[in-house]
Design a protein around this motif. Structure first.
Motif, short mmCIF file in Angstrom:
data_model
loop_
_atom_site.label_atom_id
_atom_site.label_comp_id
_atom_site.label_asym_id
_atom_site.label_seq_id
_atom_site.Cartn_x
_atom_site.Cartn_y
_atom_site.Cartn_z
N ASP A 50 -13.55 13.19 -31.45
CA ASP A 50 -13.10 14.54 -31.79
C ASP A 50 -11.59 14.70 -31.55
O ASP A 50 -10.94 15.54 -32.16
CB ASP A 50 -13.89 15.60 -31.01
CG ASP A 50 -13.80 15.41 -29.51
OD1 ASP A 50 -13.53 14.28 -29.07
OD2 ASP A 50 -14.03 16.40 -28.80
N ASP A 51 -11.03 13.86 -30.67
CA ASP A 51 -9.58 13.89 -30.45
C ASP A 51 -8.83 13.33 -31.66
O ASP A 51 -7.73 13.77 -31.98
CB ASP A 51 -9.21 13.08 -29.21
CG ASP A 51 -9.80 13.66 -27.93
OD1 ASP A 51 -10.07 14.89 -27.92
OD2 ASP A 51 -10.00 12.90 -26.97
N GLY A 54 -10.96 15.43 -35.07
CA GLY A 54 -11.14 16.86 -34.93
C GLY A 54 -12.59 17.26 -35.19
O GLY A 54 -13.52 16.52 -34.87
#
Length: 195
Positions: A50-51, A54
């Motif tokens: 997710d880093d 996103g």
């Protein structure tokens, strides 16, 4: 005015009958996708994707989990117990969900079109006395027998079923079922060019 109101009433009822199964299917699809999206989000956070990607990471991983589940479920369906269990669930869903049976049949037809089985439902010509009739090859066995469906023009879905010997048919490998059905619908136009 009364005729107009009757027409409006019929259209509203027809529209409701069309939209209700689609609405129920959409709700089910939304719930299923939400379930897999939730687990996709957990895996994305655990893998720190997710880093990088996103919010899209949860959709990608949720989709991958769904695809893996579908793939391995195909193997599990070979077990007799699970086949009986899924048949039982299908029976219950047909009772409680309006339009489930219709949508299931449509989905099965689309899947059957994508998965081709060898030597079945092919266009053929069936020898009938001195002439040939366009037909569909439905089934073949190792003893030289075939099952053919001879449509009654102009309908491609109505006709007769015959069990004949293999030498009574002529396969048309370069002809598609669509072109055969179109020819039957147009009362035989174009059959002479089939090969």
């Amino acid at each position: 005015m009364k005729k107009f109101l009757l027409q409006v009433e019929r259209n509203c009822i027809s529209g409701a009958l069309l939209l209700l199964p689609l609405f129920v299917f959409g709700l089910i699809l939304q719930k299923v996708w939400g379930f897999f999206q939730k687990y996709g989000e957990k895996f994305a956070k655990m893998l720190h994707l997710d880093d990088v990607f996103g919010i899209v990471a949860q959709d990608i991983l949720g989709g991958l989990i769904l695809l893996l589940l579908l793939y391995f479920s195909g193997y599990l369906m070979r077990l007799a117990f699970l086949k009986k269990f899924t048949s039982w669930i299908d029976d219950k869903l047909m009772i409680f969900l309006p339009g489930y049976e219709k949508n299931k049949k449509l989905a099965e037809e689309k899947l059957k079109k994508k998965v081709k089985t060898p030597n079945t439902n092919l266009p053929v010509l069936l020898k009938n006395g001195e002439y040939w009739q366009p037909a569909h090859l439905i089934e073949e066995d190792t003893e030289g027998n075939v099952v053919v469906f001879v449509p009654t023009a102009p309908s491609k879905d109505q006709g007769q079923i015959f069990v004949v010997k293999t030498d009574s048919i002529k396969k048309l490998p370069d002809t598609t079922l669509g072109s055969l059905d179109a020819s039957i619908k147009s009362l035989g136009k174009g059959i002479l060019s089939f090969k």
